[in-house]
Write a protein that holds these residues in place. Structure first.
Motif, mmCIF file in Angstrom:
data_model
loop_
_atom_site.group_PDB
_atom_site.id
_atom_site.type_symbol
_atom_site.label_atom_id
_atom_site.label_comp_id
_atom_site.label_asym_id
_atom_site.label_seq_id
_atom_site.Cartn_x
_atom_site.Cartn_y
_atom_site.Cartn_z
ATOM 1 N N THR A 136 0.804 -1.225 0.000
ATOM 2 C CA THR A 136 0.000 0.000 0.000
ATOM 3 C C THR A 136 0.834 1.271 0.000
ATOM 4 N N PRO A 180 1.718 3.185 -4.741
ATOM 5 C CA PRO A 180 2.043 4.560 -5.123
ATOM 6 C C PRO A 180 3.054 4.633 -6.276
ATOM 7 N N THR A 200 1.119 3.888 -9.460
ATOM 8 C CA THR A 200 0.209 4.991 -9.787
ATOM 9 C C THR A 200 0.960 6.155 -10.399
ATOM 10 N N THR A 251 -7.230 7.156 -17.676
ATOM 11 C CA THR A 251 -8.245 7.640 -16.730
ATOM 12 C C THR A 251 -8.997 6.483 -16.103
ATOM 13 N N HIS A 281 -6.881 4.755 -13.481
ATOM 14 C CA HIS A 281 -6.838 5.505 -12.214
ATOM 15 C C HIS A 281 -8.128 5.318 -11.425
ATOM 16 N N ARG A 282 -9.244 5.188 -12.109
ATOM 17 C CA ARG A 282 -10.516 4.929 -11.405
ATOM 18 C C ARG A 282 -10.455 3.575 -10.705
ATOM 19 N N TRP A 283 -9.955 2.576 -11.412
ATOM 20 C CA TRP A 283 -9.852 1.243 -10.818
ATOM 21 C C TRP A 283 -8.886 1.249 -9.637
ATOM 22 N N ILE A 284 -7.783 1.962 -9.790
ATOM 23 C CA ILE A 284 -6.812 2.035 -8.696
ATOM 24 C C ILE A 284 -7.447 2.687 -7.470
ATOM 25 N N ALA A 285 -8.163 3.784 -7.669
ATOM 26 C CA ALA A 285 -8.794 4.501 -6.563
ATOM 27 C C ALA A 285 -9.816 3.634 -5.849
ATOM 28 N N ALA A 286 -10.484 2.766 -6.613
ATOM 29 C CA ALA A 286 -11.517 1.889 -6.037
ATOM 30 C C ALA A 286 -10.940 0.555 -5.569
ATOM 31 N N ASP A 287 -9.618 0.366 -5.721
ATOM 32 C CA ASP A 287 -8.943 -0.886 -5.353
ATOM 33 C C ASP A 287 -9.604 -2.079 -6.029
ATOM 34 N N GLU A 288 -9.906 -1.917 -7.318
ATOM 35 C CA GLU A 288 -10.518 -2.998 -8.094
ATOM 36 C C GLU A 288 -9.453 -4.031 -8.478
#
Length: 224
Positions: free
Chosen positions: A21, A26, A29, A68, A71-78
């Motif tokens: 984490t 990071p 990302t 984009t 980054h959405r998937w990363i933010a949601a920890d998919e």
């Protein structure tokens, strides 16, 4: 020998959760956008970009739209397989360039070596891609440990809380479930494995919530 094969999780089991984490995620990302822009036409990258566009249902999406979405998937920890694969490719560069080494608990490194010497078949099952798994053990704090392992499994066999995933792994191992021990810090994953008759042990290293499985605070307490 009670078990012929042992399958281990990584995050919270062989390695600190914080390594993933606070170091790996990071790093990926930060470096993923330029990595994709610069290497989008390389075969191993292009394959994953095609898979992402299929998941987006936008086969003509440009590279910035793909970034984009990532980054959405990363933010949601998919736990999306092509994302995990691309993260693994970025981490490969990081490991090779010496930006970090793969964290392992000393007890995990020592016991994995000992179990291997005793003839136990060792496997890894993690949400991270097989590539990422191999990198962590190849560039570990204790040197290259990849020769210890007989195989690796990731989300391509299914989600870690799905019973069907463990059925697929058992089919690959060609062993009776009672001869296979699964180590994880997450009770729900262990529940799924136990439903098929696999032996289980929960690692309680970082104040994880205990289930009703055998418990170990480190690998020294795991009974093989």
């Amino acid at each position: 020998m009670k078990y012929r094969a042992l399958i281990t999780d990584i995050e919270g089991t062989t390695s600190r959760i914080a390594f993933v984490t606070e170091v790996l995620f990071p790093y990926a990302t930060e470096h993923l956008p330029d990595f994709i822009r610069n290497r989008q036409h390389q075969a191993e990258v292009a394959l994953e970009l095609t898979a992402i566009r299929q998941l987006m249902k936008q086969p003509e999406a440009d590279i910035e739209a793909v970034i984009t979405q990532l980054h959405r998937w990363i933010a949601a920890d998919e736990k999306v397989t092509p994302l995990k694969t691309l993260q693994g490719l970025v981490w490969r560069l990081g490991y090779q360039q010496g930006h970090f080494t793969g964290h392992l608990y000393p007890d995990a490194a020592e016991q994995l070596k000992q179990w291997h010497e005793q003839g136990v078949q060792l496997y890894v099952y993690s949400s991270g891609s097989v590539e990422a798994q191999k990198l962590l053990f190849r560039y570990s704090d204790f040197g290259d440990l990849t020769p210890l392992f007989s195989g690796y499994f990731d989300t391509r066999v299914g989600a870690k809380r799905d019973i069907s995933s463990y059925a697929a792994i058992l089919q690959h191992l060609q062993l009776p479930p009672g001869q296979v021990l699964f180590l994880s810090d997450i009770a729900a994953e262990l529940d799924a494995a136990r439903a098929l008759g696999m032996a289980t042990c929960q690692l309680i290293r970082e104040q994880q919530t205990p289930g009703d499985h055998n418990i170990a605070e480190d690998f020294y307490q795991v009974e093989i």
